[in-house]
Design a protein around this motif. Structure first.
Motif, mmCIF file in Angstrom:
data_model
loop_
_atom_site.group_PDB
_atom_site.id
_atom_site.type_symbol
_atom_site.label_atom_id
_atom_site.label_comp_id
_atom_site.label_asym_id
_atom_site.label_seq_id
_atom_site.Cartn_x
_atom_site.Cartn_y
_atom_site.Cartn_z
ATOM 1 N N GLY A 21 0.845 -1.173 0.000
ATOM 2 C CA GLY A 21 0.000 0.000 0.000
ATOM 3 C C GLY A 21 0.889 1.234 0.000
ATOM 4 N N ASP A 65 -4.439 1.117 -2.056
ATOM 5 C CA ASP A 65 -3.990 -0.244 -1.819
ATOM 6 C C ASP A 65 -3.177 -0.752 -3.001
ATOM 7 O OD1 ASP A 65 -6.949 -2.320 -2.496
ATOM 8 O OD2 ASP A 65 -5.816 -0.947 -3.766
ATOM 9 N N ASN A 75 -8.805 0.366 -3.848
ATOM 10 C CA ASN A 75 -9.267 1.015 -2.615
ATOM 11 C C ASN A 75 -8.395 2.223 -2.311
ATOM 12 O OD1 ASN A 75 -11.375 -0.933 -1.703
ATOM 13 N ND2 ASN A 75 -9.621 -2.319 -1.830
ATOM 14 N N TYR A 115 -8.114 6.104 0.107
ATOM 15 C CA TYR A 115 -8.499 6.860 1.299
ATOM 16 C C TYR A 115 -8.104 8.313 1.097
ATOM 17 C CZ TYR A 115 -7.772 9.135 5.766
ATOM 18 O OH TYR A 115 -7.777 10.045 6.776
ATOM 19 N N ASN A 153 2.879 -2.485 4.373
ATOM 20 C CA ASN A 153 1.940 -3.594 4.282
ATOM 21 C C ASN A 153 0.982 -3.496 5.449
ATOM 22 O OD1 ASN A 153 2.689 -5.205 1.997
ATOM 23 N ND2 ASN A 153 4.589 -5.659 3.072
ATOM 24 N N GLY A 154 -0.302 -3.674 5.172
ATOM 25 C CA GLY A 154 -1.288 -3.587 6.235
ATOM 26 C C GLY A 154 -2.443 -2.712 5.801
ATOM 27 N N PRO A 155 -3.371 -2.470 6.697
ATOM 28 C CA PRO A 155 -4.534 -1.645 6.366
ATOM 29 C C PRO A 155 -4.097 -0.260 5.904
ATOM 30 C CG PRO A 155 -4.890 -2.797 8.424
ATOM 31 C CD PRO A 155 -3.464 -3.020 8.059
ATOM 32 N N ILE A 156 -4.580 0.180 4.766
ATOM 33 C CA ILE A 156 -4.056 1.419 4.189
ATOM 34 C C ILE A 156 -4.491 2.652 4.973
ATOM 35 C CG2 ILE A 156 -3.842 0.463 1.880
ATOM 36 C CD1 ILE A 156 -6.366 2.132 1.123
ATOM 37 N N THR A 157 -5.518 2.521 5.806
ATOM 38 C CA THR A 157 -6.002 3.689 6.547
ATOM 39 C C THR A 157 -5.301 3.879 7.886
ATOM 40 O OG1 THR A 157 -7.803 2.369 7.450
ATOM 41 C CG2 THR A 157 -8.265 3.641 5.456
ATOM 42 N N LEU A 158 -4.412 2.975 8.220
ATOM 43 C CA LEU A 158 -3.664 3.085 9.481
ATOM 44 C C LEU A 158 -2.323 3.748 9.235
ATOM 45 C CD1 LEU A 158 -4.258 -0.343 11.243
ATOM 46 C CD2 LEU A 158 -5.397 1.833 11.656
ATOM 47 N N THR A 182 0.833 1.606 9.414
ATOM 48 C CA THR A 182 1.139 0.673 8.331
ATOM 49 C C THR A 182 2.419 1.045 7.602
ATOM 50 O OG1 THR A 182 -1.108 -0.127 7.927
ATOM 51 C CG2 THR A 182 0.351 -0.015 6.014
#
Length: 122
Positions: free
Chosen positions: A33, A52, A57, A59, A100-105, A108
């Motif tokens: 991401g 992403d 996806n 944000y 790598n991981g949730p793009i909204t965090l 990440t």
């Protein structure tokens, strides 16, 4: 060694547009991401936008929603931030980040570029 290199910053009048680019190397780009952050003098770093690995996806922070568009080209290992209708408050150093991981965090993102200055004049 992971490298993220931003370009495209500059000076623009309010209402104008800029497109930032971030070229990545040293990582499997299509597996990460990507995000854009910005930091204005005396302010905390702000999470602006993210996308992403597939581009499906995205944000956006409320402050840029409807004006900024994030996109990526995995073949070119590059992520873009199209910024339209720029405002004086958009003035900041813009940073590209990968993770790598949730793009909204925010947490990440572990790899960072050096930043590119965007200055919007009134």
């Amino acid at each position: 060694q992971v490298q993220l290199v931003e370009s495209g910053g500059g000076l623009v009048q309010a209402g104008g547009s800029l497109r930032l680019s971030c070229a990545a190397s040293g990582l499997v780009f299509s597996g990460y991401g990507m995000a854009w952050f910005r930091q204005a003098p005396g302010k905390e770093r702000e999470f602006v936008s993210a996308i992403d690995w597939s581009g499906s996806n995205t944000y956006y922070a409320d402050s840029v929603k409807g004006r900024f568009t994030v996109s990526r080209d995995n073949a070119k290992r590059t992520v873009y931030l199209q910024m339209n209708n720029l405002k004086v408050d958009d003035t900041a150093v813009y940073y590209c980040a990968a993770g790598n991981g949730p793009i909204t965090l925010k947490t990440t993102y572990v790899y960072w570029g050096q930043g590119t200055q965007v200055t919007v004049s009134s």
